[in-house]
Enzyme design. Structure first.
Site, PDB file in Angstrom:
ATOM      1  N   GLY A 100      -2.014  -8.100 -10.679  1.00  0.00           N
ATOM      2  CA  GLY A 100      -3.042  -9.065 -10.332  1.00  0.00           C
ATOM      3  C   GLY A 100      -2.287 -10.591  -9.808  1.00  0.00           C
ATOM      4  O   GLY A 100      -1.396 -10.826 -10.504  1.00  0.00           O
ATOM      5  N   ALA A 101      -2.719 -10.631  -8.557  1.00  0.00           N
ATOM      6  CA  ALA A 101      -1.802 -11.582  -7.777  1.00  0.00           C
ATOM      7  C   ALA A 101      -1.430 -13.041  -8.516  1.00  0.00           C
ATOM      8  O   ALA A 101      -0.372 -13.107  -8.785  1.00  0.00           O
ATOM      9  CB  ALA A 101      -2.665 -12.120  -6.614  1.00  0.00           C
ATOM     10  N   ARG A 128       6.952  -6.341  -5.766  1.00  0.00           N
ATOM     11  CA  ARG A 128       5.913  -5.789  -5.002  1.00  0.00           C
ATOM     12  C   ARG A 128       5.774  -6.606  -3.764  1.00  0.00           C
ATOM     13  O   ARG A 128       5.911  -7.943  -3.895  1.00  0.00           O
ATOM     14  CB  ARG A 128       4.626  -5.766  -5.911  1.00  0.00           C
ATOM     15  CG  ARG A 128       4.464  -5.164  -7.150  1.00  0.00           C
ATOM     16  CD  ARG A 128       3.495  -5.316  -8.005  1.00  0.00           C
ATOM     17  NE  ARG A 128       2.329  -4.374  -7.217  1.00  0.00           N
ATOM     18  CZ  ARG A 128       1.067  -4.111  -7.775  1.00  0.00           C
ATOM     19  NH1 ARG A 128       0.453  -5.061  -8.643  1.00  0.00           N
ATOM     20  NH2 ARG A 128       0.167  -3.335  -6.986  1.00  0.00           N
ATOM     21  N   ASP A 156      -5.360 -10.140  -3.122  1.00  0.00           N
ATOM     22  CA  ASP A 156      -3.537 -10.616  -3.119  1.00  0.00           C
ATOM     23  C   ASP A 156      -3.142 -11.314  -1.985  1.00  0.00           C
ATOM     24  O   ASP A 156      -2.180 -11.971  -2.359  1.00  0.00           O
ATOM     25  CB  ASP A 156      -3.310  -9.174  -3.055  1.00  0.00           C
ATOM     26  CG  ASP A 156      -3.491  -8.346  -4.492  1.00  0.00           C
ATOM     27  OD1 ASP A 156      -4.664  -7.768  -4.286  1.00  0.00           O
ATOM     28  OD2 ASP A 156      -2.642  -8.619  -5.360  1.00  0.00           O
ATOM     29  N   LYS A 183      -7.223  -4.757  -3.339  1.00  0.00           N
ATOM     30  CA  LYS A 183      -7.102  -3.643  -3.844  1.00  0.00           C
ATOM     31  C   LYS A 183      -7.823  -2.467  -2.949  1.00  0.00           C
ATOM     32  O   LYS A 183      -8.891  -2.550  -2.604  1.00  0.00           O
ATOM     33  CB  LYS A 183      -7.652  -3.349  -5.595  1.00  0.00           C
ATOM     34  CG  LYS A 183      -7.660  -1.901  -5.905  1.00  0.00           C
ATOM     35  CD  LYS A 183      -6.351  -1.426  -6.008  1.00  0.00           C
ATOM     36  CE  LYS A 183      -5.317  -2.044  -6.639  1.00  0.00           C
ATOM     37  NZ  LYS A 183      -3.766  -2.011  -6.656  1.00  0.00           N
TER      38      LYS A 183
END
Ligand code: MRU
Length: 344
Positions: A47-48, A89, A237, A248
């Site tokens: 989760g950002a 990521r 994000d 997502k």
């Protein structure tokens, strides 16, 4: 949400290992920068906003044993740590935002001793937790104004407390609406392939006593057609300066469905998730993950051996599908290029 995603006890950093949910709610202690990188990579923490805060603690873990005696040597250690964490990521801008913030802070305090600088980094990470709570709370209040008593809200993935320090972004309006006495029902897409909707969103809403109905991703159209959904709220994000939204994988499809059914599609985005350096969503780097997440989900083989797989973790929803972007400063409406610029 009743629990902290990241907890600090006597200078130890603990995170909820989200890969174990919903079967087990367990904190693990993160001792090294390598462990933090791995935790982000394999989605123990995800989760950002949560990734950003975790990365800030990761920098601290990376430099806490630094033997540097002077600023320039220490700075090299800081850069090594931030470069490493940045490789975990690629899509959530909060990761880079948090690393940049720590780097600027270290430069700003360059006159301090090395041990003071280490403390400055740690304190900043702790401060990010508090700040995130306040941001999500305010964002939740703006979002709750958009919801009416009795509404059904569909969400995709997990942009709840587990994706931030505590409140969440997309789920914050629902938590605040509940406090206001509104009865909101949530439809949670299970969110293939890693099931953040089933494992995390359904879990945290259930814990909070908020009525939640779990559906497979391919059921969203049917649920909307029945008239059960009055609003869609998702997280992001990275949102570009023109309002294109990376979130997502599957979010884009949900946005198209919402438009077809005349349902408002809101994006809950703290300003730290808005990347004003990118003019369009097609400039956002989209993470591709291992084929096994699809062919061997949770250890069970469900596809032929050696089959070719495409597994992007995120997609980009064009701004024309976005009814409004809920931030901690205000709800922003189209035209986004103009109105996001004004907001910043
Ligand atoms: O791959 P994940 O689980 O990190 O993806 C998370 C999402 O897509 C969330 O919706 C997004 O990060 C917003 S979290 C407030």
């Amino acid at each position: 949400m009743p629990v902290d995603t990241i907890a600090v006890h006597e200078n130890q950093v603990k995170i909820i290992d989200q890969t174990l949910l919903p079967l087990k709610m367990e904190y693990i202690t993160i001792h090294t920068i390598g462990e933090m990188w791995e935790a982000i990579k394999v989605l123990r923490i995800r989760g950002a906003p949560a990734i950003g805060i975790a990365a800030a603690f990761g920098v601290f873990l990376g430099v806490k044993e630094s033997r540097a005696q002077d600023f320039d040597t220490f700075w090299k250690d800081v850069e090594k740590a931030t470069d490493f964490l940045a490789s975990a990521r690629p899509t959530a801008v909060n990761l880079f935002w948090a690393l940049d913030r720590i780097k600027k802070l270290v430069q700003y305090n360059r006159e301090h001793s090395i041990s003071e600088l280490k403390k400055v980094i740690f304190d900043e990470a702790v401060c990010m937790i508090k700040e995130d709570n306040a941001i999500c709370r305010t964002l939740g209040e703006f979002g709750a104004d958009l919801l009416n008593d009795g509404d059904g809200v569909l969400t995709h993935c997990n942009a709840g407390g587990l994706a931030t320090a505590r409140y969440g972004t997309a789920l914050a309006p629902i938590y605040v609406a509940k406090e206001q006495g509104k009865h909101i029902t949530v439809f949670s897409d299970e969110t293939r392939p890693l099931l953040q909707g089933a494992r995390l969103t359904a879990w945290e809403l259930h814990q909070e006593g908020i009525p939640v109905t779990l559906i497979c991703d391919n059921m969203a159209a049917a649920v909307m057609a029945k008239g059960w959904v009055q609003a869609v709220i998702v997280g992001t994000d990275r949102t570009a300066a023109n309002g294109d939204v990376a979130n997502k994988i599957g979010t884009y499809g949900v946005a198209i469905l919402a438009k077809e059914h005349g349902i408002p599609f809101y994006v809950a985005a703290p300003t730290s998730s808005i990347d004003m350096t990118l003019s369009h969503g097609d400039q956002i780097s989209i993470e591709e993950r291992a084929a096994e997440e699809i062919t061997h989900g949770f250890g069970l083989q469900t596809a032929p051996e050696g089959i070719r797989v495409y597994n992007p973790a995120f997609d980009v929803t064009p701004n024309r599908y976005v009814t409004g972007i809920i931030t901690e400063k205000d709800v922003v409406y189209p035209p986004y290029s103009e109105n996001l610029k004004k907001l910043f």
